[in-house]
Write a protein that holds these residues in place. Structure first.
Motif, PDB file in Angstrom:
ATOM      1  N   TRP A 200       4.132  -4.189  10.875  1.00  0.00           N
ATOM      2  CA  TRP A 200       3.105  -3.735  10.866  1.00  0.00           C
ATOM      3  C   TRP A 200       2.002  -3.821   9.715  1.00  0.00           C
ATOM      4  O   TRP A 200       1.813  -4.296   8.436  1.00  0.00           O
ATOM      5  CB  TRP A 200       3.303  -1.914  10.576  1.00  0.00           C
ATOM      6  CG  TRP A 200       2.191  -1.110  10.306  1.00  0.00           C
ATOM      7  CD1 TRP A 200       1.322  -1.047  11.561  1.00  0.00           C
ATOM      8  CD2 TRP A 200       1.979  -0.110   9.712  1.00  0.00           C
ATOM      9  NE1 TRP A 200       0.088  -0.261  11.852  1.00  0.00           N
ATOM     10  CE2 TRP A 200       0.720   0.778  10.491  1.00  0.00           C
ATOM     11  CE3 TRP A 200       2.587   0.353   8.750  1.00  0.00           C
ATOM     12  CZ2 TRP A 200      -0.035   1.278   9.536  1.00  0.00           C
ATOM     13  CZ3 TRP A 200       1.567   1.361   7.862  1.00  0.00           C
ATOM     14  CH2 TRP A 200       0.371   2.084   8.514  1.00  0.00           C
TER      15      TRP A 200
ATOM     16  N   TYR B 125      -2.221  -2.201   8.763  1.00  0.00           N
ATOM     17  CA  TYR B 125      -2.502  -0.866   8.990  1.00  0.00           C
ATOM     18  C   TYR B 125      -4.371  -1.256   8.932  1.00  0.00           C
ATOM     19  O   TYR B 125      -5.035  -1.008   9.389  1.00  0.00           O
ATOM     20  CB  TYR B 125      -2.665  -0.282   7.382  1.00  0.00           C
ATOM     21  CG  TYR B 125      -2.707  -0.729   6.046  1.00  0.00           C
ATOM     22  CD1 TYR B 125      -3.866  -1.016   5.466  1.00  0.00           C
ATOM     23  CD2 TYR B 125      -1.329  -1.191   5.151  1.00  0.00           C
ATOM     24  CE1 TYR B 125      -3.785  -1.796   4.401  1.00  0.00           C
ATOM     25  CE2 TYR B 125      -1.476  -1.908   4.116  1.00  0.00           C
ATOM     26  CZ  TYR B 125      -3.067  -2.230   3.490  1.00  0.00           C
ATOM     27  OH  TYR B 125      -3.603  -2.539   2.896  1.00  0.00           O
ATOM     28  N   SER B 126      -4.611  -2.679   8.168  1.00  0.00           N
ATOM     29  CA  SER B 126      -5.921  -3.538   8.999  1.00  0.00           C
ATOM     30  C   SER B 126      -5.407  -4.500  10.020  1.00  0.00           C
ATOM     31  O   SER B 126      -4.863  -4.776  10.690  1.00  0.00           O
ATOM     32  CB  SER B 126      -6.159  -4.351   7.317  1.00  0.00           C
ATOM     33  OG  SER B 126      -5.571  -5.640   7.725  1.00  0.00           O
ATOM     34  N   GLN B 127      -6.990  -4.578  10.348  1.00  0.00           N
ATOM     35  CA  GLN B 127      -7.052  -5.441  12.235  1.00  0.00           C
ATOM     36  C   GLN B 127      -7.149  -6.878  11.872  1.00  0.00           C
ATOM     37  O   GLN B 127      -7.373  -7.678  10.791  1.00  0.00           O
ATOM     38  CB  GLN B 127      -8.458  -5.144  11.777  1.00  0.00           C
ATOM     39  CG  GLN B 127      -9.141  -6.107  12.991  1.00  0.00           C
ATOM     40  CD  GLN B 127      -8.694  -4.662  14.621  1.00  0.00           C
ATOM     41  OE1 GLN B 127      -9.125  -3.553  14.573  1.00  0.00           O
ATOM     42  NE2 GLN B 127      -8.433  -5.414  16.167  1.00  0.00           N
TER      43      GLN B 127
ATOM     44  N   SER C 211       0.965  -1.149  -0.074  1.00  0.00           N
ATOM     45  CA  SER C 211       0.287  -0.073   0.231  1.00  0.00           C
ATOM     46  C   SER C 211       0.899   1.585   0.019  1.00  0.00           C
ATOM     47  O   SER C 211       1.370   1.222   1.155  1.00  0.00           O
ATOM     48  CB  SER C 211      -1.476  -0.120   1.087  1.00  0.00           C
ATOM     49  OG  SER C 211      -1.526   1.815   1.723  1.00  0.00           O
TER      50      SER C 211
ATOM     51  N   ARG D 272      -5.399  -8.805   7.859  1.00  0.00           N
ATOM     52  CA  ARG D 272      -6.544  -9.116   8.072  1.00  0.00           C
ATOM     53  C   ARG D 272      -6.984 -10.507   7.234  1.00  0.00           C
ATOM     54  O   ARG D 272      -8.041 -11.172   7.439  1.00  0.00           O
ATOM     55  CB  ARG D 272      -7.570  -7.583   7.632  1.00  0.00           C
ATOM     56  CG  ARG D 272      -7.926  -7.783   6.171  1.00  0.00           C
ATOM     57  CD  ARG D 272      -8.553  -6.402   6.069  1.00  0.00           C
ATOM     58  NE  ARG D 272      -9.960  -6.576   6.452  1.00  0.00           N
ATOM     59  CZ  ARG D 272     -10.854  -7.951   5.960  1.00  0.00           C
ATOM     60  NH1 ARG D 272     -10.410  -7.902   4.804  1.00  0.00           N
ATOM     61  NH2 ARG D 272     -11.908  -7.216   7.068  1.00  0.00           N
TER      62      ARG D 272
ATOM     63  N   VAL E  61       0.421  -2.605  15.628  1.00  0.00           N
ATOM     64  CA  VAL E  61      -0.989  -2.132  14.278  1.00  0.00           C
ATOM     65  C   VAL E  61      -0.905  -0.598  14.566  1.00  0.00           C
ATOM     66  O   VAL E  61      -1.663   0.389  13.903  1.00  0.00           O
ATOM     67  CB  VAL E  61      -2.352  -2.861  14.767  1.00  0.00           C
ATOM     68  CG1 VAL E  61      -2.538  -4.461  14.078  1.00  0.00           C
ATOM     69  CG2 VAL E  61      -2.846  -2.150  16.742  1.00  0.00           C
TER      70      VAL E  61
END
Lengths: 462, 462
Positions: free
Chosen positions: B425, B427-429, B321, B399, B447
């Motif tokens: 890391w 970025y989503s759950q 991303s 996720r 996170v």
């Protein structure tokens, strides 16, 4: 101005390039669009199939039974300009372009293709979102033209609890835009829209914000910005949001050299100096945030408390854990808030309920016994009644939902009636039931104490 | 020095004041002690019952079949001194005092009673923890003399994954001490001990750290401090930890006036100036943290990477991303790290795997396609091979656990073999399965991007 209503609230959507194969993006996007219960009409456009995913398909946009409001282009970059031209000629009012490989791909013909997209949008007055967008979700309308796995896999209600205001996310990054929604959902934070604008060949972030301000379903805005392309639009829209009392929480990346490199190669954004943005944000009451959870925490507190902004910076803290209370007091002070000693009458009221090893000074260390007797709601009310306090933070241990269950109605009443913001912080891992009860009551429940302090400070500054 | 082994690794424990009623603290503490499978002997001491919770009880500590290593006092403050005296006279080597109402209760006889506790501990050379302690947990020994609901309700293994080093929590606050464990458990962060020292009438935090350094089951220390009572002990123990390569992550509250008030009324702590502490911490390589999750994130990264400390501040970032990569680059720069462009040979290697709209510069925006082909492990290795990089952060979307499942063995191999720290890391759950796979591999999965940058910076500074 093009018709953004046709883009974000269309009655009919053509999916150009739709495929029966849901494992590829051209098929997945149609599948996602079909699965959440959108009430409008959906038309697959396919050169090679007569039926796609159970729907009759049409060879071109000109062959559709009606001119669709929105054309969703799930075709390769090289075909986008021609297709967009056909859509414009057919009278389509809005288009969403998902393909990558435009201005962010400086090695090829990407930048020239992007210029074409912009020119066609202008020629026909079309509302064009993208290219290089991950799509959007209009959640109350259950309209989700996107291939985001977050939306693909979302189960149940998409809109969260309605006890507080709703948040609209507008993001130049697809992954991050939908990540806000993904991370907010288990917390039952209510969203109205997630809109990812990608390279912004035509429409840009603040055009979208302006439309949403007029449309009125969003109460708070979360923005993820790699760049601001038009300072004039920014100023006009930011001023409009401020005047409407709809707070903006923004992330602006590109403060570092490496961050700028990343933005340029990502959505072809040329980013300006961080200080300039910071000054502009301050001027329009925009709160800057530095992490996904911090964005959500601040936005959730605004969504719950924007109709009862604190009159000043004085916070009352009530806690059953002395250590937690002291830590939070430090965080509040560091965030620019004040934690004054409470007045004598308030202290007297509180002292009647706590043992001698507690204290009513502020933080109010009320001990577990007083939490059992009065609930978090009762303690918050006692502190909120003090004239020395503009907002209240209640330290909770939400891992056990018992206290929340017992206090359910009073918490909801507190959230409805309190003229001062009340925010809950849990130092322990919240149970699902606690999260649900707080959300139904309309009280923000945070787990990060620095964010808690920062969010209340943002309320006080807004 | 008293025998801290008798306190924290006893073979036998007397529970003085034990009750059959598990709804009150005197009964709950015994119940918790019994439920986690402690292999030593447990003796209820009760004046009113012959059998307590299925165990034969004894009227006094002198009547026990053996002199216990540890006496756990679950009796009111006013009775503590006399009972402690009896324990000392009977030859008990260690005691844990849970009652509140000592020095933190300035309105009553608390301070005088606390002085008595200290004097009795000295007189008999007993290792006394508390008063006003919430107890402790020696997790590998399954010894949990505490009424903490976190421990009471903990199901399954208490020690987390063993793929990385173990964390010992030593906290002057009971609620916060056990909260670290509570919040770390769903993340499978491995703990060795949680020890809450309360008012520290006799033993203080750094005495406990020194014992744990000698005992050796902990690799990283998390400290929550309202005060440091003895600067000499602090210096000696902090130097010893540094020499042993066992990092300390500390929270020191009381930076604000309100925080100081809270500490005084909580554990009777007189706190000193924040700047003085900060300077002392820096001198001994202690990392300060400001939130529960930040403490855990930094400690987890140390636990996984303390045996492969980076040689410098240069970070390689790999991401699918673009927005997430740019944001993280900004956070790294703000934390004092560098995100340099990669060297030409490394870029050439990477370019062979990514489409033209990605970039190998750094952040490496590799696109989703390359993640599918090489996995997070393969991409991390390509970047780690660069001479321009001292550590690697991989941006993931955890996720979905599919990518993690597919990459499971390679992730574990990467964690074993890499000479440079690798941190993930999301970025989503994160999905539970992703968390499990990362933990089993021994790779920290965070996170919070600011914490991620801060943790890698702490590694570089240590």
């Amino acid at each position: 101005m093009p018709d953004l209503g046709a883009l974000f609230s269309p009655r009919s959507v053509a999916v150009i390039g739709a495929s029966p194969d849901a494992t590829i993006i051209r098929g997945r996007t149609l599948k996602v669009l079909l699965q959440h219960g959108f009430a409008g009409r959906i038309y697959p456009v396919s050169r090679s199939h007569a039926v796609v995913q159970g729907l009759p398909a049409f060879p071109s946009v000109a062959d559709l039974p009606e001119c669709p409001d929105l054309a969703l282009l799930v075709i390769p970059a090289a075909s986008v300009a021609d297709e967009l031209e056909r859509c414009g000629a057919a009278g389509v009012k809005a288009a969403l372009v998902l393909a990558s490989g435009f201005a962010e791909d400086a090695s090829a013909s990407g930048p020239a293709m992007q210029t074409k997209v912009r020119d066609i949008a202008r020629k026909y007055g079309m509302a064009v979102c993208g290219p290089n967008s991950e799509g959007f979700a209009n959640l109350p309308a259950r309209l989700c033209p996107t291939f985001s796995p977050v939306i693909e896999e979302a189960q149940g209600s998409l809109t969260g609890e309605k006890a507080s205001g709703r948040i609209a996310v507008v993001s130049q990054s697809g992954g991050i835009g939908f990540a806000f929604f993904d991370r907010g959902r288990p917390r039952r934070i209510p969203f109205s829209h997630v809109i990812t604008t990608g390279n912004e060949a035509a429409l840009e972030c603040f055009d979208v914000v302006e439309y949403l301000l007029d449309e009125q379903s969003a109460d708070v805005f979360v923005l993820f910005l790699e760049t601001i392309r038009n300072a004039e639009t920014f100023r006009r829209v930011a001023a409009k949001a401020l005047a409407a009392g709809k707070p903006i929480v923004a992330v602006k990346i590109g403060a570092s050299e490496a961050g700028r490199r990343a933005a340029a190669s990502h959505t072809a954004a040329l980013v300006g100096a961080a200080e300039v943005y910071r000054a502009m944000f301050r001027r329009y009451g925009i709160t800057e945030a530095t992490d996904i959870e911090q964005v959500l925490d601040i936005a959730a507190v605004f969504a719950a408390c924007r109709d009862r902004l604190p009159r000043g910076k004085r916070v009352g803290i009530v806690t059953a854990s002395g250590g937690a209370g002291g830590w939070l007091a430090d965080a509040c002070s560091a965030a620019g808030l004040e934690v004054p000693e409470l007045d004598a009458p308030t202290r007297k009221n509180i002292d009647a309920h706590i043992p001698s090893y507690g204290t009513s000074q502020n933080p109010v260390d009320c001990t577990a016994q007083a939490v059992r007797q009065l609930g978090y709601s009762g303690l918050a009310s006692l502190v909120a009644d003090s004239e020395r306090v503009d907002s209240v933070i209640v330290v909770t241990s939400a891992r056990s939902s018992e206290t929340f269950e017992r206090d359910r109605e009073n918490l909801a009443r507190l959230a409805r009636k309190s003229s001062k913001p009340v925010v809950l912080w849990s130092y322990s891992q919240p149970a699902e039931a606690s999260v649900r009860i707080a959300a139904e009551a309309g009280l923000p429940l945070l787990v990060n104490l620095q964010n808690c302090a920062k969010a209340v400070a943002a309320l006080a500054q807004y």
